[in-house]
Write a protein that holds these residues in place. Structure first.
Motif, mmCIF file in Angstrom:
data_model
loop_
_atom_site.group_PDB
_atom_site.id
_atom_site.type_symbol
_atom_site.label_atom_id
_atom_site.label_comp_id
_atom_site.label_asym_id
_atom_site.label_seq_id
_atom_site.Cartn_x
_atom_site.Cartn_y
_atom_site.Cartn_z
ATOM 1 N N ILE A 52 40.252 18.301 6.997
ATOM 2 C CA ILE A 52 38.899 17.972 7.332
ATOM 3 C C ILE A 52 38.278 18.225 5.924
ATOM 4 C CG2 ILE A 52 38.657 17.702 9.691
ATOM 5 C CD1 ILE A 52 36.863 20.358 9.413
ATOM 6 N N ASP B 172 45.396 24.795 12.154
ATOM 7 C CA ASP B 172 43.991 24.776 11.600
ATOM 8 C C ASP B 172 44.047 23.511 10.842
ATOM 9 O OD1 ASP B 172 41.458 25.579 10.531
ATOM 10 O OD2 ASP B 172 42.464 26.756 8.953
ATOM 11 N N ILE B 173 42.751 22.746 11.426
ATOM 12 C CA ILE B 173 42.365 21.544 10.837
ATOM 13 C C ILE B 173 41.502 21.579 9.689
ATOM 14 C CG2 ILE B 173 42.959 20.105 12.827
ATOM 15 C CD1 ILE B 173 39.890 20.020 13.073
ATOM 16 N N THR B 174 41.100 22.946 9.454
ATOM 17 C CA THR B 174 40.128 22.960 8.403
ATOM 18 C C THR B 174 40.578 22.505 7.002
ATOM 19 O OG1 THR B 174 39.375 24.832 9.249
ATOM 20 C CG2 THR B 174 38.803 24.806 7.077
ATOM 21 N N GLU C 234 32.049 19.336 21.982
ATOM 22 C CA GLU C 234 31.693 20.256 20.981
ATOM 23 C C GLU C 234 32.950 21.178 20.790
ATOM 24 O OE1 GLU C 234 27.805 23.224 20.803
ATOM 25 O OE2 GLU C 234 28.065 21.640 22.273
ATOM 26 N N ARG D 236 34.527 20.380 17.493
ATOM 27 C CA ARG D 236 35.361 19.681 16.525
ATOM 28 C C ARG D 236 35.209 18.170 16.997
ATOM 29 N NH1 ARG D 236 37.959 24.615 16.890
ATOM 30 N NH2 ARG D 236 39.184 23.359 18.459
ATOM 31 N N ASP E 225 39.123 13.845 20.049
ATOM 32 C CA ASP E 225 38.974 15.213 19.860
ATOM 33 C C ASP E 225 39.933 15.495 18.650
ATOM 34 O OD1 ASP E 225 38.091 17.842 19.679
ATOM 35 O OD2 ASP E 225 38.627 18.091 21.917
ATOM 36 N N ASP E 226 40.056 16.848 18.106
ATOM 37 C CA ASP E 226 41.131 17.009 17.059
ATOM 38 C C ASP E 226 42.246 17.544 17.682
ATOM 39 O OD1 ASP E 226 40.017 19.563 18.188
ATOM 40 O OD2 ASP E 226 40.536 20.588 16.596
ATOM 41 N N ILE F 142 32.781 16.058 15.292
ATOM 42 C CA ILE F 142 33.422 15.658 13.791
ATOM 43 C C ILE F 142 33.895 14.257 13.669
ATOM 44 C CG2 ILE F 142 34.768 16.317 11.576
ATOM 45 C CD1 ILE F 142 34.446 19.138 12.516
ATOM 46 N N PHE F 143 35.244 14.382 14.723
ATOM 47 C CA PHE F 143 35.830 13.050 14.594
ATOM 48 C C PHE F 143 35.262 11.847 15.260
ATOM 49 C CE2 PHE F 143 38.991 16.466 13.675
ATOM 50 C CZ PHE F 143 39.625 15.816 12.291
ATOM 51 N N LEU G 181 40.462 13.544 5.792
ATOM 52 C CA LEU G 181 39.522 13.302 6.852
ATOM 53 C C LEU G 181 39.489 11.764 6.800
ATOM 54 C CD1 LEU G 181 37.360 14.139 8.575
ATOM 55 C CD2 LEU G 181 35.893 14.224 6.798
#
Length: 183
Positions: A35, A30-32, A64, A66, A126-127, A69-70, A41
């Motif tokens: 970030i 989980d990258i939550t 789409e 995540r 991407d993540d 975001i990166f 981040l």
């Protein structure tokens, strides 16, 4: 920008592992937590941008959600454009798309065909790279639009799932910041 980016070891420590999600035996990365940490981040973006710059990126593409975001943050840091690789029906214009197979069915990705100039070097950001299906479909779609896609950069690699090897077979070099063995 933070004064001194966190090390890759420090970044790895910020990724939360959730056992038995979405099913027993799976270790969900989980990258939550990464970030949600300002230094984490910012450091991730710093390291990803350094790699993308070295690859000669003229544009960054991100899937789409995540990847937005990166990818967008890397594009901003490099001062170049960002190409959003979207789920179907999200763009209000004529798009080009590609259908691809997932473990549990099929999906589709779409882009604005005018977002890329012929021969433009696009680096995918991407993540996480797992089985590689979405990244491979994205590379194929970007190439359909005229992009030169030779590189993809991810925060996390799950090497046991084989996505990196599958991308290599498609002519895409993979760079990652951290990896987690197992599933």
């Amino acid at each position: 920008m933070i004064p001194s980016p966190l090390s890759l070891t420090e970044l790895k420590a910020l990724v939360r592992t959730v056992p038995d999600f979405p099913k027993p035996g799976i270790q969900f990365r989980d990258i939550t937590t990464l970030i949600g940490d300002g230094a984490g981040l910012s450091s991730s973006i710093h390291h990803l941008a350094k790699i993308a710059r070295a690859k000669g990126a003229q544009k960054i593409a991100g899937m789409e959600a995540r990847g937005f975001i990166f990818g967008a943050a890397v594009a901003v840091q490099l001062g170049i454009g960002f190409v959003p690789v979207r789920k179907p029906g999200k763009l209000p214009i004529k798009t080009i798309g590609i259908d691809y197979t997932l473990e549990y069915g099929t999906d589709r990705l779409e882009i604005d065909p005018d977002a890329i100039a012929d021969g433009e070097r696009v680096v995918i950001v991407d993540d996480l790279i797992a089985t590689g299906g979405t990244a491979i479909a994205s590379a194929k779609l970007l190439r359909m639009a005229g992009a030169l896609v030779e590189d993809a950069v991810f925060v996390i690699d799950l090497p046991d799932l084989g996505g990196t090897d599958r991308l290599h077979e498609e002519g895409v070099t993979v760079s990652t910041l951290i990896d987690f063995e197992g599933q």
